[in-house]
Design a protein around this motif. Structure first.
Motif, mmCIF file in Angstrom:
data_model
loop_
_atom_site.group_PDB
_atom_site.id
_atom_site.type_symbol
_atom_site.label_atom_id
_atom_site.label_comp_id
_atom_site.label_asym_id
_atom_site.label_seq_id
_atom_site.Cartn_x
_atom_site.Cartn_y
_atom_site.Cartn_z
ATOM 1 N N GLY A 15 -5.079 2.072 -4.638
ATOM 2 C CA GLY A 15 -4.974 3.318 -5.402
ATOM 3 C C GLY A 15 -4.525 4.479 -4.537
ATOM 4 O O GLY A 15 -3.682 5.288 -4.942
ATOM 5 N N MET A 16 -5.074 4.566 -3.340
ATOM 6 C CA MET A 16 -4.687 5.642 -2.432
ATOM 7 C C MET A 16 -3.236 5.478 -1.993
ATOM 8 O O MET A 16 -2.478 6.450 -1.967
ATOM 9 C CB MET A 16 -5.611 5.681 -1.217
ATOM 10 C CG MET A 16 -5.347 6.848 -0.296
ATOM 11 S SD MET A 16 -6.628 6.951 0.973
ATOM 12 C CE MET A 16 -6.306 8.581 1.616
ATOM 13 N N ALA A 17 -2.856 4.257 -1.659
ATOM 14 C CA ALA A 17 -1.472 4.007 -1.254
ATOM 15 C C ALA A 17 -0.500 4.407 -2.363
ATOM 16 O O ALA A 17 0.522 5.050 -2.101
ATOM 17 C CB ALA A 17 -1.290 2.542 -0.873
ATOM 18 N N THR A 18 -0.827 4.059 -3.593
ATOM 19 C CA THR A 18 0.023 4.407 -4.732
ATOM 20 C C THR A 18 0.109 5.918 -4.905
ATOM 21 O O THR A 18 1.202 6.478 -5.071
ATOM 22 C CB THR A 18 -0.512 3.764 -6.024
ATOM 23 O OG1 THR A 18 -0.516 2.346 -5.846
ATOM 24 C CG2 THR A 18 0.340 4.128 -7.225
ATOM 25 N N LYS A 19 -1.015 6.599 -4.843
ATOM 26 C CA LYS A 19 -1.031 8.054 -5.022
ATOM 27 C C LYS A 19 -0.303 8.782 -3.900
ATOM 28 O O LYS A 19 0.219 9.872 -4.095
ATOM 29 C CB LYS A 19 -2.464 8.549 -5.147
ATOM 30 C CG LYS A 19 -3.098 8.185 -6.487
ATOM 31 C CD LYS A 19 -4.539 8.648 -6.567
ATOM 32 C CE LYS A 19 -5.120 8.438 -7.940
ATOM 33 N NZ LYS A 19 -5.528 7.066 -8.204
ATOM 34 N N LEU A 20 -0.278 8.175 -2.717
ATOM 35 C CA LEU A 20 0.453 8.773 -1.599
ATOM 36 C C LEU A 20 1.934 8.408 -1.622
ATOM 37 O O LEU A 20 2.713 8.911 -0.817
ATOM 38 C CB LEU A 20 -0.163 8.323 -0.267
ATOM 39 C CG LEU A 20 -1.563 8.848 0.024
ATOM 40 C CD1 LEU A 20 -2.118 8.205 1.293
ATOM 41 C CD2 LEU A 20 -1.573 10.357 0.146
ATOM 42 N N GLY A 21 2.320 7.503 -2.516
ATOM 43 C CA GLY A 21 3.717 7.109 -2.624
ATOM 44 C C GLY A 21 4.140 6.049 -1.620
ATOM 45 O O GLY A 21 5.326 5.866 -1.363
ATOM 46 N N HIS A 22 3.173 5.325 -1.086
ATOM 47 C CA HIS A 22 3.491 4.261 -0.138
ATOM 48 C C HIS A 22 3.840 2.990 -0.904
ATOM 49 O O HIS A 22 3.190 2.660 -1.890
ATOM 50 C CB HIS A 22 2.292 3.984 0.771
ATOM 51 C CG HIS A 22 1.956 5.133 1.670
ATOM 52 N ND1 HIS A 22 1.346 4.958 2.878
ATOM 53 C CD2 HIS A 22 2.143 6.475 1.545
ATOM 54 C CE1 HIS A 22 1.175 6.130 3.456
ATOM 55 N NE2 HIS A 22 1.646 7.067 2.659
ATOM 56 N N ARG A 23 4.838 2.266 -0.442
ATOM 57 C CA ARG A 23 5.229 1.019 -1.101
ATOM 58 C C ARG A 23 4.222 -0.091 -0.855
ATOM 59 O O ARG A 23 4.085 -1.002 -1.656
ATOM 60 C CB ARG A 23 6.591 0.566 -0.589
ATOM 61 C CG ARG A 23 7.712 1.440 -1.027
ATOM 62 C CD ARG A 23 9.009 0.868 -0.542
ATOM 63 N NE ARG A 23 10.081 1.819 -0.785
ATOM 64 C CZ ARG A 23 11.315 1.620 -0.437
ATOM 65 N NH1 ARG A 23 11.660 0.498 0.165
ATOM 66 N NH2 ARG A 23 12.225 2.522 -0.683
ATOM 67 N N ASN A 24 3.571 -0.020 0.282
ATOM 68 C CA ASN A 24 2.658 -1.080 0.679
ATOM 69 C C ASN A 24 1.300 -0.467 1.009
ATOM 70 O O ASN A 24 1.228 0.653 1.503
ATOM 71 C CB ASN A 24 3.239 -1.802 1.906
ATOM 72 C CG ASN A 24 2.651 -3.160 2.099
ATOM 73 O OD1 ASN A 24 1.450 -3.354 1.943
ATOM 74 N ND2 ASN A 24 3.489 -4.118 2.467
ATOM 75 N N HIS A 25 0.261 -1.199 0.778
ATOM 76 C CA HIS A 25 -1.093 -0.693 1.006
ATOM 77 C C HIS A 25 -1.564 -0.842 2.451
ATOM 78 O O HIS A 25 -2.619 -0.344 2.813
ATOM 79 C CB HIS A 25 -2.078 -1.409 0.084
ATOM 80 C CG HIS A 25 -2.302 -2.839 0.463
ATOM 81 N ND1 HIS A 25 -1.404 -3.830 0.150
ATOM 82 C CD2 HIS A 25 -3.301 -3.416 1.154
ATOM 83 C CE1 HIS A 25 -1.848 -4.974 0.623
ATOM 84 N NE2 HIS A 25 -3.005 -4.755 1.243
ATOM 85 N N THR A 26 -0.772 -1.493 3.290
ATOM 86 C CA THR A 26 -1.235 -1.805 4.640
ATOM 87 C C THR A 26 -1.470 -0.565 5.502
ATOM 88 O O THR A 26 -2.307 -0.602 6.402
ATOM 89 C CB THR A 26 -0.277 -2.766 5.363
ATOM 90 O OG1 THR A 26 1.036 -2.181 5.385
ATOM 91 C CG2 THR A 26 -0.241 -4.114 4.671
ATOM 92 N N THR A 27 -0.751 0.513 5.235
ATOM 93 C CA THR A 27 -0.975 1.751 5.994
ATOM 94 C C THR A 27 -2.385 2.250 5.757
ATOM 95 O O THR A 27 -3.127 2.543 6.700
ATOM 96 C CB THR A 27 0.042 2.830 5.585
ATOM 97 O OG1 THR A 27 1.355 2.353 5.867
ATOM 98 C CG2 THR A 27 -0.206 4.131 6.331
ATOM 99 N N VAL A 28 -2.780 2.337 4.491
ATOM 100 C CA VAL A 28 -4.124 2.805 4.150
ATOM 101 C C VAL A 28 -5.160 1.792 4.620
ATOM 102 O O VAL A 28 -6.237 2.169 5.083
ATOM 103 C CB VAL A 28 -4.245 3.080 2.633
ATOM 104 C CG1 VAL A 28 -5.642 3.525 2.276
ATOM 105 C CG2 VAL A 28 -3.223 4.146 2.205
ATOM 106 N N GLN A 29 -4.843 0.515 4.565
ATOM 107 C CA GLN A 29 -5.749 -0.515 5.069
ATOM 108 C C GLN A 29 -6.021 -0.298 6.554
ATOM 109 O O GLN A 29 -7.147 -0.420 7.019
ATOM 110 C CB GLN A 29 -5.158 -1.919 4.852
ATOM 111 C CG GLN A 29 -6.017 -3.038 5.410
ATOM 112 C CD GLN A 29 -7.311 -3.209 4.651
ATOM 113 O OE1 GLN A 29 -7.291 -3.359 3.439
ATOM 114 N NE2 GLN A 29 -8.434 -3.159 5.342
ATOM 115 N N GLY A 30 -4.995 0.053 7.301
ATOM 116 C CA GLY A 30 -5.152 0.336 8.725
ATOM 117 C C GLY A 30 -6.072 1.526 8.961
ATOM 118 O O GLY A 30 -6.889 1.518 9.885
#
Length: 86
Positions: A15-30
């Motif tokens: 959800g956070m990755a989507t709201k930030l406009g990231h294509r992949n969730h791995t950044t937020v996972q990190g």
């Protein structure tokens, strides 16, 4: 509020990755794995929180400074001026 709570307030990692406009969730996972949001991404998170009505402030995002290590068992020897401790 800790990093995990911030991520949950955005709807979890994806959800956070989507709201930030990231294509992949791995950044937020990190961020979740490390327990911090990098300084260069903090404004992005604050802007997204404001946009989506999520209550997050800068104090929630910035990690507490580390506590300096002190060895309580080590004693410092005092020496006379001009002398070096052995």
């Amino acid at each position: 509020m800790g990093i995990q709570a911030i991520i949950e307030s955005f709807g979890g990692i994806r959800g956070m990755a989507t709201k930030l406009g990231h294509r992949n969730h791995t950044t937020v996972q990190g961020w979740a794995d490390r327990g911090l949001i990098p300084a260069q991404r903090q404004k992005e998170v604050l802007d997204a929180a404001r946009k989506y009505g999520i209550e997050v402030n800068l104090a929630d995002i910035i990690p507490d400074p580390p506590t300096p290590f002190r060895n309580p068992t080590r004693r410092h020897r005092r020496t006379a001026p001009g002398r070096v401790a052995a």
